[in-house]
Design a protein around this motif. Structure first.
Motif, PDB file in Angstrom:
ATOM      1  N   GLN A  75     -37.292  34.455  32.452  1.00  0.00           N
ATOM      2  CA  GLN A  75     -36.219  34.088  31.818  1.00  0.00           C
ATOM      3  C   GLN A  75     -35.039  34.324  32.536  1.00  0.00           C
ATOM      4  OE1 GLN A  75     -35.991  34.533  28.337  1.00  0.00           O
ATOM      5  NE2 GLN A  75     -34.458  33.225  27.208  1.00  0.00           N
ATOM      6  N   SER A  85     -31.303  32.372  34.442  1.00  0.00           N
ATOM      7  CA  SER A  85     -30.151  32.239  34.781  1.00  0.00           C
ATOM      8  C   SER A  85     -29.051  33.456  35.400  1.00  0.00           C
ATOM      9  CB  SER A  85     -29.945  33.500  33.115  1.00  0.00           C
ATOM     10  OG  SER A  85     -30.239  35.004  33.291  1.00  0.00           O
ATOM     11  N   THR A 110     -40.937  24.001  39.551  1.00  0.00           N
ATOM     12  CA  THR A 110     -39.771  23.837  38.553  1.00  0.00           C
ATOM     13  C   THR A 110     -38.619  23.775  39.347  1.00  0.00           C
ATOM     14  OG1 THR A 110     -40.802  24.950  37.174  1.00  0.00           O
ATOM     15  CG2 THR A 110     -37.928  24.503  36.352  1.00  0.00           C
ATOM     16  N   TYR A 120     -35.972  26.225  33.530  1.00  0.00           N
ATOM     17  CA  TYR A 120     -36.166  27.634  32.385  1.00  0.00           C
ATOM     18  C   TYR A 120     -37.159  26.581  31.214  1.00  0.00           C
ATOM     19  CZ  TYR A 120     -38.176  31.559  29.414  1.00  0.00           C
ATOM     20  OH  TYR A 120     -38.612  31.689  28.754  1.00  0.00           O
ATOM     21  N   GLU A 121     -36.065  26.097  30.797  1.00  0.00           N
ATOM     22  CA  GLU A 121     -37.106  25.127  29.298  1.00  0.00           C
ATOM     23  C   GLU A 121     -38.119  24.369  29.852  1.00  0.00           C
ATOM     24  OE1 GLU A 121     -33.263  25.392  29.945  1.00  0.00           O
ATOM     25  OE2 GLU A 121     -33.257  26.992  28.615  1.00  0.00           O
ATOM     26  N   MET A 156     -41.413  26.174  30.581  1.00  0.00           N
ATOM     27  CA  MET A 156     -41.379  26.783  29.842  1.00  0.00           C
ATOM     28  C   MET A 156     -42.836  25.553  28.527  1.00  0.00           C
ATOM     29  SD  MET A 156     -41.015  30.500  28.947  1.00  0.00           S
ATOM     30  CE  MET A 156     -41.618  29.906  31.116  1.00  0.00           C
ATOM     31  N   GLY A 157     -41.499  24.573  29.009  1.00  0.00           N
ATOM     32  CA  GLY A 157     -42.352  22.924  28.683  1.00  0.00           C
ATOM     33  C   GLY A 157     -43.826  22.619  29.414  1.00  0.00           C
TER      34      GLY A 157
END
Length: 189
Positions: free
Chosen positions: A99, A103, A148, A160-161, A164-165
């Motif tokens: 994470q 960022s 990703t 990132y989202e 995570m999915g």
């Protein structure tokens, strides 16, 4: 003629002992690899490329053999390196670091690589694949973070989202016209 890259994230892999690069698949991971084969066996895939990590190769190996092909291994398609050692790192340690890395693309764990470094190495290989195998359908055995980052290079909605999915395994078909991304479609359900 357009080129299709089938990003195939590896199946479930045990994180109990051994090295990160040699981890195989759990029983569920093996069953899911067979489901990947069933899902993609009629897609007309002609080239099979993978990360050197065992779990990625094992996820596409049956599909490649069904097509009469061998899996080509590209060293620079290995997962994002979290340390200089080939050790298994727990999810509890990895997820907060990942994470932070998403960022701050230049942040790296001690001895590891940053998101920027990983993306640069992976995209260079993906571009090479797009040129070498232009007009073909290519299965690419891969990992969550590096997948990703490759997808995110061409479309910034993959971050990132998105990571995570995703699931283990997961399958995304990317359609390219030369090196321009035309469409991404998730095939795994």
């Amino acid at each position: 003629m357009n080129t299709y890259i089938y990003m195939i994230r590896h199946g479930e892999s045990p994180k109990t002992e051994g090295n990160d690069s040699t981890r195989g698949l759990t029983e569920k991971g093996k069953a899911d690899a067979h489901r990947v084969t069933e899902l993609l066996k009629h897609e007309g895939l002609g080239t099979f490329i993978s990360s050197p990590y065992s779990r990625a190769v094992l996820t596409i190996e049956e599909l490649a053999h069904l097509s009469g092909q061998e899996v080509l291994v590209y060293e620079d398609l290995k997962e994002l390196l979290f340390s200089s050692e080939d050790k298994i790192v727990s999810d509890q340690e990895i997820y907060p670091a990942v994470q932070k890395m998403f960022s701050d693309h230049d942040f790296a764990l001690p001895g590891g690589e940053s998101i920027s470094q990983c993306q640069n190495r992976a995209v260079a290989i993906l571009r090479e694949i797009l040129q070498t195998f232009r007009g073909q359908k290519i299965a690419l055995g891969t990992h969550g973070a590096i997948m990703t980052l490759m997808m995110g290079y061409f479309d910034n909605q993959y971050g990132y989202e998105f990571l995570m999915g995703t699931s283990k395994p997961d399958v995304y078909r990317m359609e390219f016209k030369d090196e321009e991304l035309i469409e991404v479609k998730r095939l795994w359900t």
